[in-house]
Design a protein around this motif. Structure first.
Motif, PDB file in Angstrom:
ATOM      1  N   LEU A 193      28.817  39.565  32.917  1.00 29.87           N
ATOM      2  CA  LEU A 193      28.918  38.555  33.966  1.00 29.87           C
ATOM      3  C   LEU A 193      30.388  38.347  34.292  1.00 29.87           C
ATOM      4  CD1 LEU A 193      29.837  35.445  32.790  1.00 29.87           C
ATOM      5  CD2 LEU A 193      27.745  35.891  31.497  1.00 29.87           C
ATOM      6  N   MET A 194      30.643  37.843  35.494  1.00 35.56           N
ATOM      7  CA  MET A 194      32.025  37.701  35.921  1.00 35.56           C
ATOM      8  C   MET A 194      32.308  36.308  36.455  1.00 35.56           C
ATOM      9  SD  MET A 194      33.142  41.299  37.562  1.00 35.56           S
ATOM     10  CE  MET A 194      33.141  42.736  36.490  1.00 35.56           C
ATOM     11  N   LEU A 195      33.476  35.789  36.061  1.00 35.17           N
ATOM     12  CA  LEU A 195      33.988  34.564  36.662  1.00 35.17           C
ATOM     13  C   LEU A 195      35.266  34.953  37.383  1.00 35.17           C
ATOM     14  CD1 LEU A 195      33.708  31.992  33.694  1.00 35.17           C
ATOM     15  CD2 LEU A 195      31.975  32.602  35.392  1.00 35.17           C
ATOM     16  N   VAL A 196      35.253  34.825  38.694  1.00 34.96           N
ATOM     17  CA  VAL A 196      36.357  35.372  39.469  1.00 34.96           C
ATOM     18  C   VAL A 196      37.059  34.277  40.267  1.00 34.96           C
ATOM     19  CG1 VAL A 196      37.019  37.108  41.165  1.00 34.96           C
ATOM     20  CG2 VAL A 196      35.067  37.534  39.658  1.00 34.96           C
ATOM     21  N   VAL A 197      38.326  34.044  39.932  1.00 38.17           N
ATOM     22  CA  VAL A 197      39.112  33.074  40.688  1.00 38.17           C
ATOM     23  C   VAL A 197      39.913  33.811  41.745  1.00 38.17           C
ATOM     24  CG1 VAL A 197      41.064  31.471  40.596  1.00 38.17           C
ATOM     25  CG2 VAL A 197      39.326  31.420  38.784  1.00 38.17           C
ATOM     26  N   SER A 198      39.769  33.363  42.987  1.00 43.82           N
ATOM     27  CA  SER A 198      40.609  33.919  44.046  1.00 43.82           C
ATOM     28  C   SER A 198      40.697  32.910  45.181  1.00 43.82           C
ATOM     29  CB  SER A 198      40.034  35.230  44.557  1.00 43.82           C
ATOM     30  OG  SER A 198      40.730  35.618  45.728  1.00 43.82           O
ATOM     31  N   HIS A 199      41.773  32.994  45.938  1.00 49.46           N
ATOM     32  CA  HIS A 199      41.895  32.114  47.098  1.00 49.46           C
ATOM     33  C   HIS A 199      41.404  32.802  48.370  1.00 49.46           C
ATOM     34  CE1 HIS A 199      43.992  28.839  45.150  1.00 49.46           C
ATOM     35  NE2 HIS A 199      44.781  29.707  44.544  1.00 49.46           N
ATOM     36  N   TYR A 200      41.063  34.103  48.241  1.00 46.27           N
ATOM     37  CA  TYR A 200      40.837  34.863  49.464  1.00 46.27           C
ATOM     38  C   TYR A 200      39.413  35.362  49.648  1.00 46.27           C
ATOM     39  CZ  TYR A 200      45.776  34.365  49.366  1.00 46.27           C
ATOM     40  OH  TYR A 200      47.018  33.806  49.297  1.00 46.27           O
ATOM     41  N   GLU A 201      38.856  35.008  50.765  1.00 43.13           N
ATOM     42  CA  GLU A 201      37.501  35.413  51.119  1.00 43.13           C
ATOM     43  C   GLU A 201      37.421  36.928  51.208  1.00 43.13           C
ATOM     44  OE1 GLU A 201      34.247  36.189  54.120  1.00 43.13           O
ATOM     45  OE2 GLU A 201      36.380  36.429  54.476  1.00 43.13           O
ATOM     46  N   ARG A 202      38.520  37.517  51.703  1.00 41.44           N
ATOM     47  CA  ARG A 202      38.611  38.965  51.842  1.00 41.44           C
ATOM     48  C   ARG A 202      38.278  39.681  50.534  1.00 41.44           C
ATOM     49  NH1 ARG A 202      40.903  43.256  54.249  1.00 41.44           N
ATOM     50  NH2 ARG A 202      42.092  44.427  52.704  1.00 41.44           N
ATOM     51  N   PHE A 203      38.781  39.135  49.442  1.00 47.67           N
ATOM     52  CA  PHE A 203      38.515  39.733  48.135  1.00 47.67           C
ATOM     53  C   PHE A 203      37.029  39.620  47.798  1.00 47.67           C
ATOM     54  CE2 PHE A 203      38.883  39.426  43.339  1.00 47.67           C
ATOM     55  CZ  PHE A 203      39.178  40.769  43.146  1.00 47.67           C
ATOM     56  N   PHE A 204      36.445  38.479  48.198  1.00 47.96           N
ATOM     57  CA  PHE A 204      35.026  38.268  47.898  1.00 47.96           C
ATOM     58  C   PHE A 204      34.090  39.022  48.852  1.00 47.96           C
ATOM     59  CE2 PHE A 204      36.644  34.310  45.764  1.00 47.96           C
ATOM     60  CZ  PHE A 204      36.328  34.730  44.480  1.00 47.96           C
ATOM     61  N   THR A 205      34.665  39.711  49.840  1.00 50.26           N
ATOM     62  CA  THR A 205      33.795  40.612  50.594  1.00 50.26           C
ATOM     63  C   THR A 205      33.739  41.964  49.875  1.00 50.26           C
ATOM     64  OG1 THR A 205      35.627  41.366  51.956  1.00 50.26           O
ATOM     65  CG2 THR A 205      34.292  39.569  52.844  1.00 50.26           C
ATOM     66  N   MET A 206      34.736  42.198  49.009  1.00 50.51           N
ATOM     67  CA  MET A 206      34.718  43.454  48.242  1.00 50.51           C
ATOM     68  C   MET A 206      34.002  43.289  46.911  1.00 50.51           C
ATOM     69  SD  MET A 206      38.451  45.009  49.127  1.00 50.51           S
ATOM     70  CE  MET A 206      39.407  43.627  49.657  1.00 50.51           C
ATOM     71  N   ILE A 207      34.276  42.168  46.233  1.00 58.66           N
ATOM     72  CA  ILE A 207      33.518  41.840  45.026  1.00 58.66           C
ATOM     73  C   ILE A 207      32.559  40.736  45.421  1.00 58.66           C
ATOM     74  CG2 ILE A 207      33.677  40.806  42.749  1.00 58.66           C
ATOM     75  CD1 ILE A 207      36.311  42.073  42.420  1.00 58.66           C
ATOM     76  N   LYS A 208      31.295  41.103  45.593  1.00 52.61           N
ATOM     77  CA  LYS A 208      30.383  40.142  46.212  1.00 52.61           C
ATOM     78  C   LYS A 208      29.823  39.154  45.206  1.00 52.61           C
ATOM     79  CE  LYS A 208      29.430  43.744  49.429  1.00 52.61           C
ATOM     80  NZ  LYS A 208      30.123  44.741  48.553  1.00 52.61           N
ATOM     81  N   PRO A 209      30.187  37.885  45.373  1.00 49.76           N
ATOM     82  CA  PRO A 209      29.716  36.881  44.408  1.00 49.76           C
ATOM     83  C   PRO A 209      28.246  36.537  44.618  1.00 49.76           C
ATOM     84  CG  PRO A 209      31.071  35.847  46.100  1.00 49.76           C
ATOM     85  CD  PRO A 209      31.084  37.317  46.396  1.00 49.76           C
ATOM     86  N   THR A 210      27.559  36.286  43.516  1.00 45.12           N
ATOM     87  CA  THR A 210      26.182  35.805  43.596  1.00 45.12           C
ATOM     88  C   THR A 210      26.179  34.280  43.635  1.00 45.12           C
ATOM     89  OG1 THR A 210      26.077  35.889  41.181  1.00 45.12           O
ATOM     90  CG2 THR A 210      25.217  37.791  42.366  1.00 45.12           C
ATOM     91  N   HIS A 211      27.251  33.678  43.088  1.00 45.10           N
ATOM     92  CA  HIS A 211      27.379  32.227  43.067  1.00 45.10           C
ATOM     93  C   HIS A 211      28.800  31.847  43.449  1.00 45.10           C
ATOM     94  CE1 HIS A 211      24.082  33.193  40.375  1.00 45.10           C
ATOM     95  NE2 HIS A 211      23.666  31.926  40.396  1.00 45.10           N
TER      96      HIS A 211
END
Ligand SMILES: Nc1ncnc2c1ncn2[C@@H]1O[C@H](COP(=O)(O)OP(=O)(O)OP(=O)(O)O)[C@@H](O)[C@H]1O
Ligand SMILES: [Mg+2]
Lengths: 249, 274
Positions: free
Chosen positions: B197-215
């Motif tokens: 499982l992953m807990l990912v801190v980022s300020h950028y939506e762009r990053f979350f289009t590459m690593i797609k969060p489930t939550h």
């Protein structure tokens, strides 16, 4: 493989020779006084290992014209150690010194090495790991005397201090009285702080493993050293065991 | 085996400052949790606390991982149990080479030491995948690395140590456009192939289009104030945090700067010189 000589009384020793040799000298007494007069063309390898006692070692040596001598010092003990090594290097000769000092307590080390004549080569490489309550004082004096044209003299020291130490001092001193020479000294020193330790812990290394990894990194060239000096397997193992024991903090 | 990380009512203090104020979160294998929030609101504090950074004191609450009490474990035990934190500011360790460091870290978690052959093979593959410089294995850990190189090195360590909880603290900051793609595809690949499982801190939506969060979670003032999925990330990217402040009637702490009456240093200096 190197010959083994154990020094356990206080009588002075004279090492004199024109044939090249590999020698492992074990210091087990309280005092050692060694004189050298080395004039072999092929390289001498002299490896000095200090056993577990408080000891003072005094050395004086002449490295004769065109000869080549490699000295190594290994000190893996918490007992105090006093060392004074004074060498003069004559025309065309080379002296290479590698040393490893690991432990705590008091260590007072002086190297006083002179490029006495032209075309002499001196290379000194010290690794020091000061554990817990150490009081280290290491002086490396290099002299390039007038007339020693084309002399080369390099010193390098690496010092790692672990834990709160009373004092740890490396002083490189270069006295240069000739123009046409090449000389340098370099020093790196490091310590392990809590943040470094946390980072290493966070990758799964416990405190002991983290510290011994640091120590090993400062002593990386020891394996190569043992090979170059033809140290027997059983002694290599002894050295490794002692190193590991000292690192268990 | 599926993993479960459970955080309940977590209160954390740093230097006597109350940072996390009753935070709860649950994550299990196969989930990627995006953690967002304005600067200085406790995101790194949360991840550092899970990892066990001694600066962060837990005054209340619990953290369990597969039923084990994480707060009772030492940092190195947490790591060996499968927790991994790619830090926002990776530490430099002069004197220790990357390869010695990684090998020691791998050996610390296995009964049998890894053979030099498999180690080299594995590190080479990962160095290539992350497009890192080839001499990297022989350089001292993070010593003199650029910001982006340090971040890649954190991911290299993750790939080599194979954790089951991957915590990534602003891994994307400091990476150039191409590097972000490389790193996120390495992370995605790891996620696809491993039970984690992953807990990912980022300020950028762009990053979350590459690593797609489930939550997705938003931390403000040490608490989770909004939860959702990738849509929440998108909303924050579009609208910022103001709507949340309004909705929750929170007033962000604004640092009040003291009023300084200056004589004007230039003139002053000129006066002195004459
Ligand atoms: N070691 C520390 N010593 C003192 N204060 C700290 C420490 N670590 C964090 N803080 C404080 O705790 C608060 C939360 O910090 P934290 O690093 O968790 O924020 P963050 O949400 O990760 O912010 P950013 O987005 O800027 O990384 C801040 O006010 C910070 O100054
Ligand atoms: Mg942060």
């Amino acid at each position: 493989m190197s010959d083994l000589l154990r020094l356990n009384d206080d009588k002075p020793l004279m090492i004199d020779g024109s044939l090249s040799h590999d020698l492992l000298l074990i210091l087990s007494g309280k005092k050692a006084h060694i004189r050298y007069n080395l004039n072999a063309k092929g390289p001498w390898h002299i490896f000095i290992f200090r056993e577990k006692t408080n000891i003072s070692l005094i050395e004086e040596g002449l490295i004769s014209t065109d000869s080549e001598v490699h000295m190594a010092y290994l000190d893996l003990a918490n007992e105090s150690f006093i060392q004074e090594s004074k060498f003069a290097v004559l025309k065309g000769a080379g002296l290479d010194i590698k040393s490893i000092y690991l432990g705590d307590n008091n260590k007072n080390i002086i190297f006083d090495i002179s490029n006495k004549e032209a075309d002499t080569k001196v290379n000194i490489d010290n690794s020091i790991v000061a554990l817990k309550d150490s009081d280290f004082n290491i002086k490396v004096i290099g002299n390039i005397v007038k007339g020693a044209k084309g002399a080369i003299h390099h010193q390098k020291s690496r010092c790692l201090t672990l834990g709160p130490l009373k004092r740890s001092l490396i002083s490189p001193i270069l006295n240069i009285d000739e123009n046409d020479v090449e000389a340098s000294h370099a020093m790196t020193s490091g310590t392990v702080d809590e943040e470094m330790l946390y980072y290493m812990n966070a990758r799964g290394l416990d405190r002991n493993k983290a510290l011994s990894l640091m120590v090993e990194s400062y002593l990386t060239y020891s394996d190569e050293l043992y090979k170059d000096f033809g140290i027997a397997e059983n002694w290599q193992k002894e050295f490794k065991d002692r190193e590991a024991n000292l690192c268990l903090m | 085996m599926s993993h479960l990380l459970k955080i309940e009512n977590l209160h954390v203090q740093v230097n006597d400052k109350h940072i996390l104020k009753g935070l709860s979160l649950e994550a299990k294998s196969g989930e990627i949790h995006a953690i967002m929030g304005p600067n200085g609101n406790g995101k790194s504090t949360l991840l550092q606390t899970i990892m066990g950074n001694p600066d962060y004191l837990v005054s209340e609450g619990s953290i369990t991982f597969d039923g084990q009490d994480v707060l009772k474990m030492r940092v190195d035990e947490r790591s060996r149990a499968g927790l991994f934190l790619a830090m926002q500011y990776p530490q430099e360790i002069p004197g220790v080479t990357n390869s010695d460091f990684l090998r020691a870290a791998i050996n610390a978690r296995n009964e049998k030491p890894i053979s030099l052959f498999s180690f080299i093979k594995e590190i080479d593959t990962n160095i290539k995948a992350l497009h890192m410089k080839e001499d990297l294995a022989h350089r001292f850990v993070n010593d003199g690395f650029s910001g982006g190189e340090k971040k890649r090195n954190e991911i290299l360590q993750m790939l080599m140590l194979k954790p089951s909880i991957c915590m990534l603290d602003e891994i994307d900051s400091g990476l150039d456009v191409d590097a972000i793609k490389l790193v996120s595809s390495a992370i995605e690949d790891y996620y696809a192939k491993n039970d984690c499982l992953m807990l990912v801190v980022s300020h950028y939506e762009r990053f979350f289009t590459m690593i797609k969060p489930t939550h997705a979670h938003v931390i403000i003032d040490g608490k989770i104030v909004a939860e959702g999925d990738a849509k929440l990330v998108e909303k924050i990217d579009n609208d910022g945090y103001d709507w949340l402040y309004k909705e929750l009637n929170i007033h962000p702490e604004v640092e009040v700067k003291p009023l300084v009456y200056s004589l004007g240093s230039c003139a002053h200096n000129k006066g002195l010189k004459k």
